[in-house]
Design a protein around this motif. Structure first.
Motif, PDB file in Angstrom:
ATOM      1  N   THR A  10       2.467  -2.409  -4.359  1.00 56.65           N
ATOM      2  CA  THR A  10       3.419  -1.431  -5.190  1.00 56.65           C
ATOM      3  C   THR A  10       2.613   0.234  -5.219  1.00 56.65           C
ATOM      4  O   THR A  10       3.320   0.880  -5.690  1.00 56.65           O
ATOM      5  CB  THR A  10       3.370  -2.190  -6.733  1.00 56.65           C
ATOM      6  N   LEU A  52      -7.585 -12.156  -5.291  1.00 56.95           N
ATOM      7  CA  LEU A  52      -6.752 -11.791  -4.140  1.00 56.95           C
ATOM      8  C   LEU A  52      -7.307 -12.594  -2.788  1.00 56.95           C
ATOM      9  O   LEU A  52      -6.402 -12.818  -1.910  1.00 56.95           O
ATOM     10  CB  LEU A  52      -6.730 -10.354  -3.613  1.00 56.95           C
ATOM     11  N   ALA A  72     -11.995  -2.786  -7.113  1.00 52.51           N
ATOM     12  CA  ALA A  72     -11.170  -4.034  -7.079  1.00 52.51           C
ATOM     13  C   ALA A  72     -10.755  -4.564  -5.691  1.00 52.51           C
ATOM     14  O   ALA A  72     -10.541  -5.906  -5.448  1.00 52.51           O
ATOM     15  CB  ALA A  72      -9.979  -3.951  -7.848  1.00 52.51           C
ATOM     16  N   MET A 233       1.304   9.457   5.819  1.00 54.09           N
ATOM     17  CA  MET A 233       0.342   8.256   5.932  1.00 54.09           C
ATOM     18  C   MET A 233       0.952   7.053   6.671  1.00 54.09           C
ATOM     19  O   MET A 233       0.534   6.360   7.030  1.00 54.09           O
ATOM     20  CB  MET A 233       0.111   7.609   4.658  1.00 54.09           C
TER      21      MET A 233
HETATM   22  P1  NAD Z   1      -2.004   3.456  -6.009  1.00 52.67           P
HETATM   23  O1  NAD Z   1      -2.707   3.486  -7.433  1.00 52.67           O
HETATM   24  O2  NAD Z   1      -0.872   4.190  -5.673  1.00 52.67           O
HETATM   25  O3  NAD Z   1      -1.906   1.828  -5.718  1.00 52.67           O
HETATM   26  C1  NAD Z   1      -2.738   0.912  -5.970  1.00 52.67           C
HETATM   27  C2  NAD Z   1      -2.441  -0.544  -5.451  1.00 52.67           C
HETATM   28  O4  NAD Z   1      -3.527  -1.222  -5.848  1.00 52.67           O
HETATM   29  C3  NAD Z   1      -1.234  -0.683  -6.311  1.00 52.67           C
HETATM   30  O5  NAD Z   1      -0.466  -1.905  -5.783  1.00 52.67           O
HETATM   31  C4  NAD Z   1      -1.803  -1.457  -7.678  1.00 52.67           C
HETATM   32  O6  NAD Z   1      -0.799  -2.481  -8.323  1.00 52.67           O
HETATM   33  C5  NAD Z   1      -2.901  -2.345  -6.943  1.00 52.67           C
HETATM   34  N1  NAD Z   1      -4.295  -2.432  -7.994  1.00 52.67           N
HETATM   35  C6  NAD Z   1      -4.791  -1.727  -8.677  1.00 52.67           C
HETATM   36  N2  NAD Z   1      -5.913  -2.264  -9.659  1.00 52.67           N
HETATM   37  C7  NAD Z   1      -5.703  -3.352  -8.835  1.00 52.67           C
HETATM   38  C8  NAD Z   1      -6.724  -4.456  -9.007  1.00 52.67           C
HETATM   39  N3  NAD Z   1      -7.538  -4.549 -10.021  1.00 52.67           N
HETATM   40  N4  NAD Z   1      -6.616  -5.768  -8.570  1.00 52.67           N
HETATM   41  C9  NAD Z   1      -5.596  -5.883  -7.624  1.00 52.67           C
HETATM   42  N5  NAD Z   1      -4.737  -4.816  -7.484  1.00 52.67           N
HETATM   43  C10 NAD Z   1      -4.842  -3.812  -8.163  1.00 52.67           C
HETATM   44  O7  NAD Z   1      -2.922   3.975  -4.782  1.00 52.67           O
HETATM   45  P2  NAD Z   1      -2.751   4.352  -3.558  1.00 52.67           P
HETATM   46  O8  NAD Z   1      -2.788   5.949  -3.501  1.00 52.67           O
HETATM   47  O9  NAD Z   1      -1.914   3.856  -2.743  1.00 52.67           O
HETATM   48  O10 NAD Z   1      -4.305   4.147  -2.579  1.00 52.67           O
HETATM   49  C11 NAD Z   1      -4.819   2.838  -2.381  1.00 52.67           C
HETATM   50  C12 NAD Z   1      -6.099   2.894  -1.461  1.00 52.67           C
HETATM   51  O11 NAD Z   1      -5.771   3.741  -0.425  1.00 52.67           O
HETATM   52  C13 NAD Z   1      -7.086   3.761  -2.241  1.00 52.67           C
HETATM   53  O12 NAD Z   1      -8.255   3.271  -1.796  1.00 52.67           O
HETATM   54  C14 NAD Z   1      -7.036   5.149  -1.719  1.00 52.67           C
HETATM   55  O13 NAD Z   1      -8.194   5.786  -1.743  1.00 52.67           O
HETATM   56  C15 NAD Z   1      -6.735   4.710  -0.270  1.00 52.67           C
HETATM   57  N6  NAD Z   1      -5.920   5.835   0.328  1.00 52.67           N
HETATM   58  C16 NAD Z   1      -4.656   6.424  -0.223  1.00 52.67           C
HETATM   59  C17 NAD Z   1      -4.070   7.224   0.459  1.00 52.67           C
HETATM   60  C18 NAD Z   1      -2.644   7.722   0.046  1.00 52.67           C
HETATM   61  O14 NAD Z   1      -1.859   8.567   0.597  1.00 52.67           O
HETATM   62  N7  NAD Z   1      -2.040   7.203  -1.104  1.00 52.67           N
HETATM   63  C19 NAD Z   1      -4.510   7.985   1.689  1.00 52.67           C
HETATM   64  C20 NAD Z   1      -5.676   7.648   2.037  1.00 52.67           C
HETATM   65  C21 NAD Z   1      -6.435   6.499   1.271  1.00 52.67           C
END
Ligand code: NAD
Ligand code: MG
Length: 355
Positions: A10, A52, A72, A233
């Motif tokens: 999500t 998970l 997490a 991305m």
């Molecule tokens: P986000 O906050 O948009 O999404 C996080 C996801 O993790 C959600 O689906 C949420 O429900 C889930 N989640 C959160 N806490 C949780 C828990 N305790 N247990 C299980 N699931 C949990 O974050 P994002 O921006 O998509 O980033 C995700 C990862 O990817 C991060 O580590 C971030 O550093 C990395 N990242 C993101 C981007 C980007 O463009 N968004 C780019 C590079 C790296």
């Protein structure tokens, strides 16, 4: 067919991954998870919260895309690496907090570890098949975030809303704040160290405001190779999920004739101390990066709640690092204990800074 398990479906990465998977017949989504939002119909197997690794056991995936945010995400990373299942890793916190243990598990499992972080996906492609002794250094680019060019004094009153206005990337809240403090690039430095087995002194960070160049590799003959593309991305997600095929994507090619100018500058170490703190924690090793990461997660959450000033984030991280003793962690359980202790201290320090 590749069976894909998508963790964090999500989120920002998760939603873009769903788009990539939907566009490729050879990718089959067999399992999906979220932290709290219901996702009943998204995949044959779904899970909201909880452990998970139970979902992964049932799903028997060919590749796991770990797009959970924060500590997490660690158990799923360790499960995947240990079993030799291919891991498309967005959850950089896995390698920051647990780099030593994760690389050891990777060595035992011998699966593929395909970075999804754009800079690391670029570096992976630039380094793929290259003899280590020909590589002088890796350069990671940083956009500089929404506060690039501001002095430390000018950062005193910035709000969460200001920090969430990222100039080039649309991402989840935590990483967007990390980009504003430059902690994100600090975390990426540690991530790169473990992914590519490079010593910290051979990883540079340079600010590049338009995020068109994602990484460069400097070679011993004086040549530097760069990886370019518009910031999107879906490219690194698609690369990781379809490796080694490199499937086509609907992303616009670089428009060069319109006049593409590339600018680079050194990061401002005074205004953005998190970058240097992360480098030091990485060089210190053992659980120092785990403590850095935990304190940062607590401080960023407090900043997003409006409970901590922007400059307080670096303060909390620095003071937490000074308070928690670092030692090698033997397993995930020990690491989780260090993470919990660092969170406890960071929360206490946050409350002190507020009052
Ligand atoms: P986000 O906050 O948009 O999404 C996080 C996801 O993790 C959600 O689906 C949420 O429900 C889930 N989640 C959160 N806490 C949780 C828990 N305790 N247990 C299980 N699931 C949990 O974050 P994002 O921006 O998509 O980033 C995700 C990862 O990817 C991060 O580590 C971030 O550093 C990395 N990242 C993101 C981007 C980007 O463009 N968004 C780019 C590079 C790296
Ligand atoms: Mg990145």
């Amino acid at each position: 067919m590749k069976r894909v398990a998508l963790l964090g479906a999500t989120g920002s990465i998760g939603r873009q991954a769903l788009e990539v998977i939907a566009g490729r017949d050879e990718l089959e989504l067999v399992a999906a998870s979220s932290g709290s939002t219901p996702i009943d119909d998204l995949a044959p197997l779904t899970q909201v919260g909880g452990d998970l690794t139970e979902l992964l056991e049932q799903a028997e995936p060919d590749v796991v895309l770990n797009a959970v945010v924060g500590f997490a995400g660690l158990p799923a990373t360790f499960w995947t690496l240990e079993r030799g299942v291919d891991l498309a890793l967005a959850n950089k916190e896995s390698l920051v907090a647990g780099g030593d243990l994760a690389t050891a598990a990777w060595g035992r499992g011998r699966g593929r570890l395909l970075p999804v972080d754009s800079e690391h996906s670029a570096a992976f492609q630039l380094l793929d098949g290259r003899a280590a002794e020909t590589v002088d250094s890796l350069v990671l680019t940083a956009s500089g975030g929404p506060f690039r060019g501001r002095s430390r004094a000018e950062l005193a009153d910035v709000t969460a809303a200001d920090a969430l206005e990222h100039p080039t990337w649309r991402m989840g809240q935590k990483i967007t704040v990390d980009s504003a403090t430059l902690m994100n690039k600090g975390l990426e430095l540690i991530e790169a160290h473990f992914l590519f087995d490079l010593p910290y002194e051979r990883i540079e960070v340079v600010v590049h405001p338009t995020s068109v160049v994602h990484a460069l590799v400097r070679l011993r003959d004086g040549a530097a190779l760069a990886h370019l593309g518009y910031p999107d991305m879906r490219v690194p997600i698609s690369y990781a999920l379809t490796y080694p095929e490199r499937a086509a994507t609907p992303i616009e090619p670089l428009h060069l004739a319109g006049g593409l100018t590339l600018e680079f500058e050194a990061p401002d170490v005074d205004a953005f101390p998190c970058l240097a703190m992360a480098r030091t924690a990485g060089e210190t090793g053992d659980t120092a990066p785990c403590v850095l990461n935990a304190a940062n997660e607590v401080a960023v959450a407090a900043f997003l709640e409006g409970d901590l000033a922007f400059l307080g984030i670096a303060d909390v991280v620095e003071r937490t690092l000074a308070r928690v003793e670092c030692a090698p962690a033997r397993d995930l359980k020990e690491l989780a204990a260090v993470d919990a202790e660092a969170r406890r201290i960071a929360s206490e320090l946050t409350r002190q800074l507020v009052h």
